[in-house]
Design an enzyme around this catalytic site. Structure first.
Site, mmCIF file in Angstrom:
data_model
loop_
_atom_site.group_PDB
_atom_site.id
_atom_site.type_symbol
_atom_site.label_atom_id
_atom_site.label_comp_id
_atom_site.label_asym_id
_atom_site.label_seq_id
_atom_site.Cartn_x
_atom_site.Cartn_y
_atom_site.Cartn_z
ATOM 1 N N HIS A 117 -68.630 15.549 -28.179
ATOM 2 C CA HIS A 117 -68.156 14.672 -29.780
ATOM 3 C C HIS A 117 -66.333 14.995 -29.751
ATOM 4 C CE1 HIS A 117 -72.125 16.298 -29.781
ATOM 5 N NE2 HIS A 117 -72.874 15.899 -30.895
ATOM 6 N N ASP A 247 -45.439 11.929 -33.150
ATOM 7 C CA ASP A 247 -44.974 10.894 -32.171
ATOM 8 C C ASP A 247 -45.117 10.451 -30.463
ATOM 9 O OD1 ASP A 247 -43.899 9.376 -34.086
ATOM 10 O OD2 ASP A 247 -42.049 10.829 -33.907
ATOM 11 N N GLU A 250 -48.175 8.823 -30.110
ATOM 12 C CA GLU A 250 -48.239 7.593 -30.412
ATOM 13 C C GLU A 250 -47.660 6.989 -29.010
ATOM 14 O OE1 GLU A 250 -46.387 7.103 -34.316
ATOM 15 O OE2 GLU A 250 -48.110 7.028 -35.002
ATOM 16 N N ASP A 256 -50.908 3.347 -33.239
ATOM 17 C CA ASP A 256 -49.650 3.726 -34.656
ATOM 18 C C ASP A 256 -50.822 4.842 -35.925
ATOM 19 O OD1 ASP A 256 -48.161 4.234 -37.184
ATOM 20 O OD2 ASP A 256 -47.873 2.623 -37.546
ATOM 21 N N PHE A 257 -51.103 6.190 -35.900
ATOM 22 C CA PHE A 257 -51.406 6.932 -37.055
ATOM 23 C C PHE A 257 -50.754 6.778 -37.725
ATOM 24 C CE2 PHE A 257 -51.789 8.776 -32.306
ATOM 25 C CZ PHE A 257 -53.258 8.439 -32.199
ATOM 26 N N GLN A 266 -44.079 8.743 -42.430
ATOM 27 C CA GLN A 266 -44.442 9.182 -41.209
ATOM 28 C C GLN A 266 -43.315 9.795 -40.084
ATOM 29 O OE1 GLN A 266 -46.859 5.810 -39.674
ATOM 30 N NE2 GLN A 266 -46.641 4.802 -41.537
HETATM 31 MN MN MN Z 1 -67.836 19.125 -28.169
HETATM 32 MN MN MN Z 2 -47.401 6.924 -37.740
#
Ligand code: MN
Ligand code: MN
Length: 276
Positions: A117, A247, A250, A256-257, A266
């Protein structure tokens, strides 16, 4: 009713009808709460390899070529936790568009990899319906049993501990690369190539002090990011030893989080490695 009044009535009715017709295009698109921090890959409906599934319980970008999510994103606070039992009803996700292979639970059978999961069953225990949604195969990656059942599960437990302390979390996780080592040895794919086995499993967790303050991310907001090899042998390792910067994930994934957080914030919170 005289002619003038009739004309005005006709005009007002016409303008009203135009306004009603325009409302859907004026109103902003309904945003999924699980995308509060952003949509890391700009997922939508135009690509089968970056296909957005926007569910009540989580949001995910599905990769039909790989048979796994690119990422899954979900909110976690106490409102999602309750006493609904684990449903264990692993099943294909029939909401995928035509042309996209629907991974079945048997595709993982005998592979040596767990149906791992992303949004955990334990994060959706408020209702049977919400718990059941976590068992859709679009929420799974082939995860080495030691990774899934040990170090990864410990971080999931820790996340729920934070919620018990009153926190609200925004979590994004996935895998990248190909080639993992399960209980039957190494593999790049399973299910005759239909499902890619990621090489690494990663997770980004934004920790907010209280629910309902998603816009309150600052440079002091805690962000936990981990990057763990998808292999046997990590079961008893501490997830804290695998902490990295956002970073670095990313850079590894191209996503791009936290794109809904200001660029200046950020740049601070994505460069820092959690040490709490
Ligand atoms: Mn799990
Ligand atoms: Mn970001």
């Amino acid at each position: 009713m005289n002619r003038t009044k009739l004309s005005i009535l006709v005009i007002v009715s016409f303008l009203g009808a135009v306004l009603i017709a325009l409302i859907p295009s004026i109103a902003p698109a309904q945003t999924n709460v699980h995308l509060t921090m952003g949509n890391p890959s700009g997922a939508g409906s135009s690509s089968l390899n970056n296909y957005l599934l926007s569910k009540t319980q989580y949001a995910t970008s599905h990769n039909c070529s790989k048979g796994i999510p690119n990422w899954v994103s979900w909110q976690l606070n106490s409102s999602w936790l309750g006493s609904a039992p684990r449903q264990n009803n692993f099943r294909a996700d029939t909401t995928l568009p035509s042309g996209c292979y629907q991974v079945s639970t048997s595709d993982y059978s005998g592979s040596g990899f767990d149906r791992g999961h992303m949004c955990p069953s334990g994060d959706r225990t408020d209702t049977v319906t919400n718990n059941s949604a976590t068992f859709l195969m679009t929420n799974m990656i082939p995860q080495a049993p030691d990774n899934n059942q040990g170090i990864w599960a410990n971080l999931e437990d820790y996340s729920r501990d934070l919620v018990t302390q009153g926190k609200e979390l925004y979590i994004i996780s996935g895998g990248y690369g190909s080639g993992g080592t399960g209980s039957n040895g190494s593999a790049s794919t399973i299910a005759s190539g239909k499902v890619t086995v990621p090489n690494r499993t990663w997770k980004v967790i934004v920790v907010l002090d209280s629910p309902g303050n998603a816009s309150s991310v600052t440079t002091s907001t805690r962000v936990i990011a981990v990057n763990i090899p998808n292999t046997q042998g990590v079961r008893d390792s501490d997830w804290r030893s695998y902490r990295v910067s956002v970073d670095s994930i990313e850079n590894a994934t191209g996503y791009d989080f936290l794109s809904n957080v200001s660029a200046s914030t950020q740049s601070v919170i994505e460069a820092r490695v959690d040490n709490q």
